[in-house]
Design an enzyme around this catalytic site. Structure first.
Site: not given
Lengths: 429, 329
Positions: A67-68, A309, A313
């Site tokens: 989820l960054r 997965d 980005h």
């Protein structure tokens, strides 16, 4: 009695954990499943969803979704990605520890949980770091991480190089009965590779990652699992040989499970032929033979879960010559569609496909989700199995638009997602 | 299913003419022959008193080198100047942070200077494709070497050299010796020789320097030098980089020379009229003995001079210039 709860009626209920595949109504109250089939006495739902012609199944459980947040909010946030999850029928997300800071302290695990709670769109569970800073040197405070809600431990994309450290990590984790996620990859054999070492790598002159980079690590991990008695889970298998090794280990009753990323079941290294950085993934896309074996392993159950997965980005991460790009796919929105494509192609029947997305992954971590018996948490996905649509990266919900599936036509689309009984997504049509 | 533009189409326009020159792979036999023929017509220019033709007058060609190179850059520069183009050189180290950003930013800045053709060298395989995908329509890209992937003008000058000496490609047996794995030159040569239809193509070297799937490239693999060069018409030696010893790919230069170094004695296994080629620069005493490099079979220096004619041909074709015959004298 005033109106409360939700009924999802006239749909085809597929609940593999309970062996249900039938036209049955589902009644939800107070975030739980209240009844399957006939409503409870005096049940008067505030909301009725007519699911005629649709499939009603447990919300999807994804064992690997980045989820960054914290640390990479320029790529995505917990808010943006849980919204993408809701749109994709995903209600439980397991977040790998490679955030910044790394999830190697209870504080970071708590932060992730709190942010997810605010977003209210999906359940976010943390996979804690197996070693401090994912450096593969010192053990993390595993018991504290477990107490802070981490459902498993792993070292994300940084496999432990030192075998003694791995042995100790597995032993210590086994002390607390925590499942350890292992991404099987031998760092030395991987070297600076970025694609599968084979005919395509030979033609494109891209540094290759041999099959042995995975099989050497699987052999090592299996030996250490047997030695330590730890419960291990292989995250993201990519080779046919590794599948056979895991199958043998399972036959020998080792507590070993495995998953595969959905894209590995569809793409191969042939898709790299024009250096498409959207196909840059880790582990790399392998050969059609590997892909077929992975499909078989999903069907027979050696591989118990299909994951996204998910790795959203920013644009710059993929805007460079292939070896300089970041690996990964923004994959939440193609998880169910790619699984349904396996049904379309005759690889899986629908209940098996749904099992590998729901109860299968939940069982690997002994999570009480991914099933719809009475009293369980009401996480539900409703999809139209006949809806034909085309993926357009411009209209993706995820903040990451990096996908090799742009322009692909899929059959089957989520119409409603309920998380803990609440409607968190409903399609416009 | 979503259809991506295939890489081979990226190089050609709707009429099948060269737009970019990125890789030999995907180009037809006729295109390669056209390049060789055009190079033949340009080869005469270098012999003239005034070594210039006005084919690309008013065009701007930019040498964009992210990897150091003297020879290749110089021959591209000379080729462009002989075509009367204006030339600008940019040498940019790849050590700069965030290569991708640097590359795109650099490209956009240079495009603003109305460059017509970029000649690109970069350490990453696929870099020339990447640039070709990002330049404005009408701007050409010539690959001067990208990672281990391709070095198509080097391969074409080698084809030119072979054709000058041997004429027809069809009956030829050719061996490429050395570090195939890391060589962009070898990859481009293999595609070119197979497209031009040689009788047999062999690669020779230790297993550590041959790609695992080499056979799928359409070559026979040999590990013994003498066995591999038996009866061949052409031997192409590749340069061995010193860093291969560090990467545990080879034990020593000494052992490499003992097993795969070309000596006059070994050369006797080939056909009596064999030619020996090398893309340069040579490591004497590693890839080959000086007696071979400077011997009667060597055509290494010719390769260098033909490089200019071949690059003139490729650049003029990418810019759709009329052929030399159609030019006013």
């Amino acid at each position: 009695m005033s109106a409360a709860g939700t009924s999802i009626v006239n749909g085809r209920l597929v609940d593999p954990a309970n062996g249900i595949d039938a036209e049955l109504d589902l009644h939800l109250l107070d975030g739980k499943v209240a009844a399957v089939g006939a409503p409870p006495d005096g049940f008067s739902p505030a909301t009725v969803i007519d699911a005629r012609g649709q499939v009603v199944c447990p919300g999807i459980v994804d064992l690997a979704a980045r989820l960054r947040e914290p640390g990479f909010e320029y790529k995505a946030t917990i808010a943006s990605e849980t919204a993408a999850a809701a749109r994709s029928g995903v209600t439980t997300l397991c977040c790998p520890p490679d955030t910044d800071p790394v999830i190697d302290t209870p504080a970071v695990a708590t932060l992730v949980r709190r942010r997810a709670k605010q977003a209210r769109k999906a359940r976010v569970l943390s996979v804690g770091a197996l070693t401090q800073g994912l450096r593969g040197e010192q053990l993390s405070e595993m018991a504290s991480l477990q107490a802070a809600g981490c459902v498993a431990l792993g070292n994300a994309q940084a496999p432990i190089v030192n075998t003694l450290v791995e042995r100790r990590a597995l032993e210590y984790a086994a002390t607390f009965g925590i499942t350890v996620f292992l991404r099987p990859e031998d760092r030395h054999l991987r070297d600076n590779g970025c694609v599968h070492e084979g005919a395509v790598a030979a033609r494109l002159g891209l540094p290759g990652i041999p099959e042995a980079a995975e099989t050497v690590a699987v052999a090592r991990d299996l030996a250490l699992a047997e030695h330590t008695g730890a419960t291990i889970h292989f995250r993201g298998l990519s080779t046919a040989t590794a599948v056979r090794m895991v199958r043998d280990a399972q036959a020998a009753r080792l507590p070993v499970s495995a998953d595969v990323s959905a894209h590995q079941l569809h793409l191969t290294d042939n898709d790299l032929l024009d250096f498409d950085p959207q196909c840059h993934v880790t582990p790399p896309l392998r050969t059609p033979t590997d892909r077929d074996m992975l499909r078989l392993a999903v069907r027979e159950g050696t591989i118990g879960a299909i994951c996204s997965d998910h790795q959203p980005h920013d644009i710059d991460a993929k805007d460079a010559p292939f070896p300089a790009t970041s690996p990964g796919i923004s994959a939440l929105e193609t998880l169910l569609p790619l699984a349904l494509r396996l049904v379309e192609e005759g690889v899986l029947d629908l209940p098996t496909a749904i099992e590998r997305l729901t109860y299968g992954p939940a069982r690997i971590l002994a999570l009480p989700y991914g099933r719809l018996d009475v009293g369980r948490t009401a996480d539900v996905c409703v999809f139209d199995p006949r809806s034909v649509w085309r993926l357009d990266r411009a209209t993706m919900a995820s903040a990451g638009r990096n996908t090799p599936f742009h322009g692909w036509e899929f059959t089957g689309q989520v119409t409603h997602t309920l998380f803990e009984g609440r409607l968190v997504y409903r399609s416009a049509s | 299913m979503y259809a991506r533009p295939a890489s081979e189409n990226l190089q050609l326009d709707a009429n099948g003419r060269l737009r970019h020159f990125l890789t030999i792979e995907g180009l037809g036999r006729q295109t390669l022959v056209d390049i060789l023929n055009a190079a033949e017509s340009f080869a005469g220019v270098s012999a003239r008193t005034v070594k210039k033709v006005p084919v690309l007058r008013g065009k701007v060609i930019c040498n964009l080198f992210f990897e150091t190179s003297t020879r290749t850059r110089t021959t591209f520069e000379l080729a462009a100047k002989r075509l009367s183009a204006d030339v600008v050189n940019f040498n940019i180290g790849t050590s700069a942070t965030s290569k991708g950003e640097t590359l795109l930013d650099t490209l956009r800045n240079l495009e603003a200077m109305h460059v017509d053709l970029f000649v690109v060298r970069h350490a990453d395989s696929g870099a020339a494709h990447f640039i070709a995908q990002h330049v404005s329509p009408g701007v050409g890209v010539v690959n001067a070497g990208d990672g281990r992937h391709a070095h198509p003008t080097q391969a074409m000058l080698d084809m030119f050299t072979i054709r000058r000496h041997k004429g027809d490609f069809a009956p030829l047996r050719i061996a490429i010796v050395g570090d195939i794995l890391h060589s962009r030159v070898a990859r481009s040569q293999i595609h070119a020789l197979n497209t031009l239809g040689v009788s047999e193509l062999r690669v020779i070297g230790p297993r550590t320097l041959i790609p695992t799937a080499a056979r799928t490239l359409g070559v026979h693999v040999f590990h013994d030098l003498e066995e591999g060069i038996r009866g061949v018409d052409v031997i192409i030696m590749l340069r061995l980089q010193r860093e291969r010893m560090q990467g545990a790919l080879l034990p020593s230069e000494h052992e490499y020379f003992q097993l795969w170094g070309l000596t006059p004695k070994r050369l006797a296994a080939a056909r009596p009229d064999v030619i020996v080629m090398h893309p340069g620069p040579i490591n004497r005493g590693v890839e080959m003995d000086s007696a071979v490099a400077d011997g009667p079979h060597s055509v290494i220096l010719e390769q260098v001079s033909y490089g200019i004619a071949v690059r003139m041909a490729v650049m003029s074709m990418c810019l759709q210039a009329p052929s030399l015959e159609e030019q006013p004298a």
